[in-house]
Design an enzyme around this catalytic site. Structure first.
Site, PDB file in Angstrom:
ATOM      1  N   ASP A 131      34.843  45.785  41.342  1.00 18.65           N
ATOM      2  CA  ASP A 131      35.621  46.934  41.808  1.00 18.65           C
ATOM      3  C   ASP A 131      36.189  47.703  40.607  1.00 18.65           C
ATOM      4  O   ASP A 131      37.011  48.597  40.768  1.00 18.65           O
ATOM      5  CB  ASP A 131      36.765  46.483  42.735  1.00 18.65           C
ATOM      6  CG  ASP A 131      37.729  45.509  42.052  1.00 18.65           C
ATOM      7  OD1 ASP A 131      37.362  44.908  41.015  1.00 18.65           O
ATOM      8  OD2 ASP A 131      38.863  45.362  42.554  1.00 18.65           O
ATOM      9  N   HIS A 153      38.986  51.052  36.823  1.00 22.54           N
ATOM     10  CA  HIS A 153      38.994  51.467  35.410  1.00 22.54           C
ATOM     11  C   HIS A 153      38.064  52.632  35.100  1.00 22.54           C
ATOM     12  O   HIS A 153      38.152  53.220  34.037  1.00 22.54           O
ATOM     13  CB  HIS A 153      38.589  50.292  34.505  1.00 22.54           C
ATOM     14  CG  HIS A 153      39.412  49.066  34.708  1.00 22.54           C
ATOM     15  ND1 HIS A 153      38.917  47.813  34.543  1.00 22.54           N
ATOM     16  CD2 HIS A 153      40.708  48.902  35.086  1.00 22.54           C
ATOM     17  CE1 HIS A 153      39.860  46.919  34.804  1.00 22.54           C
ATOM     18  NE2 HIS A 153      40.954  47.561  35.145  1.00 22.54           N
ATOM     19  N   TRP A 167      45.034  39.217  45.645  1.00 27.66           N
ATOM     20  CA  TRP A 167      45.106  39.393  44.189  1.00 27.66           C
ATOM     21  C   TRP A 167      46.604  39.571  43.950  1.00 27.66           C
ATOM     22  O   TRP A 167      47.159  40.597  44.383  1.00 27.66           O
ATOM     23  CB  TRP A 167      44.458  40.689  43.775  1.00 27.66           C
ATOM     24  CG  TRP A 167      43.006  40.897  43.550  1.00 27.66           C
ATOM     25  CD1 TRP A 167      42.478  41.515  42.462  1.00 27.66           C
ATOM     26  CD2 TRP A 167      41.877  40.595  44.389  1.00 27.66           C
ATOM     27  NE1 TRP A 167      41.101  41.588  42.585  1.00 27.66           N
ATOM     28  CE2 TRP A 167      40.711  41.028  43.750  1.00 27.66           C
ATOM     29  CE3 TRP A 167      41.746  39.965  45.631  1.00 27.66           C
ATOM     30  CZ2 TRP A 167      39.436  40.881  44.285  1.00 27.66           C
ATOM     31  CZ3 TRP A 167      40.484  39.816  46.173  1.00 27.66           C
ATOM     32  CH2 TRP A 167      39.340  40.267  45.496  1.00 27.66           C
ATOM     33  N   TYR A 217      49.218  40.335  41.309  1.00 29.65           N
ATOM     34  CA  TYR A 217      49.382  40.714  39.913  1.00 29.65           C
ATOM     35  C   TYR A 217      50.800  41.259  39.688  1.00 29.65           C
ATOM     36  O   TYR A 217      51.136  42.321  40.206  1.00 29.65           O
ATOM     37  CB  TYR A 217      48.356  41.806  39.538  1.00 29.65           C
ATOM     38  CG  TYR A 217      46.894  41.365  39.517  1.00 29.65           C
ATOM     39  CD1 TYR A 217      46.534  40.023  39.512  1.00 29.65           C
ATOM     40  CD2 TYR A 217      45.875  42.322  39.473  1.00 29.65           C
ATOM     41  CE1 TYR A 217      45.197  39.631  39.478  1.00 29.65           C
ATOM     42  CE2 TYR A 217      44.527  41.938  39.430  1.00 29.65           C
ATOM     43  CZ  TYR A 217      44.204  40.600  39.432  1.00 29.65           C
ATOM     44  OH  TYR A 217      42.880  40.220  39.394  1.00 29.65           O
ATOM     45  N   LYS A 239      44.248  35.141  43.832  1.00 28.61           N
ATOM     46  CA  LYS A 239      43.578  35.425  42.566  1.00 28.61           C
ATOM     47  C   LYS A 239      44.641  35.850  41.560  1.00 28.61           C
ATOM     48  O   LYS A 239      45.423  36.772  41.819  1.00 28.61           O
ATOM     49  CB  LYS A 239      42.552  36.544  42.786  1.00 28.61           C
ATOM     50  CG  LYS A 239      41.841  36.976  41.523  1.00 28.61           C
ATOM     51  CD  LYS A 239      40.714  37.926  41.866  1.00 28.61           C
ATOM     52  CE  LYS A 239      40.121  38.530  40.615  1.00 28.61           C
ATOM     53  NZ  LYS A 239      39.096  39.517  40.889  1.00 28.61           N
ATOM     54  N   LYS A 255      45.731  36.294  37.154  1.00 26.87           N
ATOM     55  CA  LYS A 255      45.232  36.422  35.783  1.00 26.87           C
ATOM     56  C   LYS A 255      45.732  35.211  35.014  1.00 26.87           C
ATOM     57  O   LYS A 255      46.943  34.966  34.977  1.00 26.87           O
ATOM     58  CB  LYS A 255      45.749  37.711  35.156  1.00 26.87           C
ATOM     59  CG  LYS A 255      45.216  38.914  35.875  1.00 26.87           C
ATOM     60  CD  LYS A 255      45.507  40.204  35.155  1.00 26.87           C
ATOM     61  CE  LYS A 255      45.092  41.326  36.075  1.00 26.87           C
ATOM     62  NZ  LYS A 255      45.040  42.626  35.511  1.00 26.87           N
ATOM     63  N   GLY A 262      38.611  37.003  35.494  1.00 29.31           N
ATOM     64  CA  GLY A 262      37.984  36.826  34.179  1.00 29.31           C
ATOM     65  C   GLY A 262      38.699  37.574  33.076  1.00 29.31           C
ATOM     66  O   GLY A 262      38.790  37.108  31.949  1.00 29.31           O
ATOM     67  N   ARG A 264      33.864  41.452  34.424  1.00 29.26           N
ATOM     68  CA  ARG A 264      33.402  41.963  33.127  1.00 29.26           C
ATOM     69  C   ARG A 264      32.795  40.915  32.208  1.00 29.26           C
ATOM     70  O   ARG A 264      31.851  41.198  31.488  1.00 29.26           O
ATOM     71  CB  ARG A 264      34.568  42.687  32.435  1.00 29.26           C
ATOM     72  CG  ARG A 264      34.946  43.961  33.143  1.00 29.26           C
ATOM     73  CD  ARG A 264      36.281  44.482  32.711  1.00 29.26           C
ATOM     74  NE  ARG A 264      37.379  43.696  33.249  1.00 29.26           N
ATOM     75  CZ  ARG A 264      38.651  43.977  33.062  1.00 29.26           C
ATOM     76  NH1 ARG A 264      38.984  45.014  32.327  1.00 29.26           N
ATOM     77  NH2 ARG A 264      39.606  43.232  33.598  1.00 29.26           N
TER      78      ARG A 264
HETATM   79  P1  FBP Z   1      37.631  40.979  35.733  1.00 27.71           P
HETATM   80  O1  FBP Z   1      37.076  39.568  35.764  1.00 27.71           O
HETATM   81  O2  FBP Z   1      36.619  41.958  35.211  1.00 27.71           O
HETATM   82  O3  FBP Z   1      38.947  41.017  35.009  1.00 27.71           O
HETATM   83  O4  FBP Z   1      37.873  41.389  37.230  1.00 27.71           O
HETATM   84  C1  FBP Z   1      38.968  40.891  37.947  1.00 27.71           C
HETATM   85  C2  FBP Z   1      39.834  42.007  38.505  1.00 27.71           C
HETATM   86  O5  FBP Z   1      40.843  41.481  39.327  1.00 27.71           O
HETATM   87  C3  FBP Z   1      39.040  43.067  39.282  1.00 27.71           C
HETATM   88  O6  FBP Z   1      38.851  42.682  40.609  1.00 27.71           O
HETATM   89  C4  FBP Z   1      39.879  44.291  39.088  1.00 27.71           C
HETATM   90  O7  FBP Z   1      39.127  45.439  39.077  1.00 27.71           O
HETATM   91  C5  FBP Z   1      40.471  44.098  37.730  1.00 27.71           C
HETATM   92  O8  FBP Z   1      40.457  42.710  37.457  1.00 27.71           O
HETATM   93  C6  FBP Z   1      41.861  44.634  37.639  1.00 27.71           C
HETATM   94  O9  FBP Z   1      42.291  44.523  36.332  1.00 27.71           O
HETATM   95  P2  FBP Z   1      43.586  45.308  35.830  1.00 27.71           P
HETATM   96  O10 FBP Z   1      44.740  44.845  36.690  1.00 27.71           O
HETATM   97  O11 FBP Z   1      43.719  44.883  34.409  1.00 27.71           O
HETATM   98  O12 FBP Z   1      43.302  46.756  35.988  1.00 27.71           O
END
Ligand code: FBP
Length: 250
Positions: free
Chosen positions: A20, A25, A142, A144, A175, A177, A201, A229
């Site tokens: 996504d 991005h 997710w 975050y 999910k 980070k 990732g 990525r």
């Molecule tokens: P990656 O493994 O490429 O980091 O993807 C995980 C993810 O959660 C994607 O689903 C999402 O697009 C991206 O990371 C969001 O990253 P950020 O919060 O840094 O924009």
């Protein structure tokens, strides 16, 4: 209805390919090959991922190929661009009904905990979760931490807070980070209780560093990874996928 979690797990483990980032991005993440969703579907199939994450647009336009690949579809229900410049907010872009029509085996939703808009995302998540669970669809959150209010909080504290939030609000999988510290991940997994933890990732790093992180999160009790990525940006995505898969499934 109990969510059919086994439709997106193999021997209890998760190995998802996330795509996504075009929305989150922009195509700056892509090259001539991986800009094409067909290439990603191919990596997901040949790399034996047990979930592929798309927004609804790709899920609809490539529905036939996704179905043919046999890789379970996870529809991402909200999203935003990185051109938006305000307190983090990601609005719902797809309904559960639409996701089911597209063939989703699970749905995903991002909550930026700590943002000024957290209550709005919590509310949307709750509605999606209720509808999805009524149909037996697992829900991945997710979680975050983002926004002004978290600037001075420690990363380790935040990872465990994120997984705990997911347990409390009814997500089947969370999910997060990975902060790079296995001890923190262990605590985050414990804090998640019966909610399963998968690690993102993150930005592309060396294959060695990425595989080390996969090892660490798995050793810490995580259920798997949802990576983008570090696989499809690699010069040999299938090689990286094979090595990561071996770690995830043991
Ligand atoms: P990656 O493994 O490429 O980091 O993807 C995980 C993810 O959660 C994607 O689903 C999402 O697009 C991206 O990371 C969001 O990253 P950020 O919060 O840094 O924009």
């Amino acid at each position: 209805m109990e969510p059919k979690i086994n439709s997106i797990l193999t021997k209890g483990k998760a190995f998802y390919l996330a795509y996504d980032q075009g929305l989150e991005h922009g195509p700056v993440e892509f090259n001539d090959e991986n800009v094409d969703p067909l290439e990603i579907i191919n990596i997901a199939k040949r790399g034996k991922f047990n979930g592929i994450i798309f927004q609804k647009g790709i899920a609809r336009q490539y529905k036939k190929e996704i179905k043919k690949s046999g890789v379970p579809l996870i529809v991402k229900m909200n999203g935003k661009t990185n051109l938006y410049d305000g307190e983090p907010m990601s609005m719902e872009l797809c309904t559960v009904k639409e996701a089911v029509k597209l063939g989703a085996k699970a749905v995903g939703y991002t909550i930026y905990v700590g943002s000024q808009y957290e209550p709005l995302m919590m509310e949307q998540f709750e509605q999606i979760e209720r509808e999805a669970h009524a149909l037996g669809l697992p829900v991945i959150a997710w979680v975050y931490p983002k926004g002004k209010s978290i600037a001075h909080k420690s990363q380790s504290e935040l990872m465990a807070y994120a997984t705990r939030v997911a347990l409390e609000i009814g997500a089947d999988i969370v999910k997060v980070k990975y902060d790079g510290n296995p001890k923190d991940m262990k605590w985050a997994v414990k804090s998640a209780g019966r909610c399963k933890v998968v690690a993102a990732g993150g930005v592309q790093t060396s294959e060695k560093e990425f595989l080390k992180e996969v090892k660490e999160v798995m050793k810490s009790g995580a259920t798997g990874v949802a990576v983008g990525r570090n696989v499809w940006k690699a010069s040999k995505p299938l090689d990286v996928a094979r090595k990561a898969r071996k770690i995830v499934f043991g």
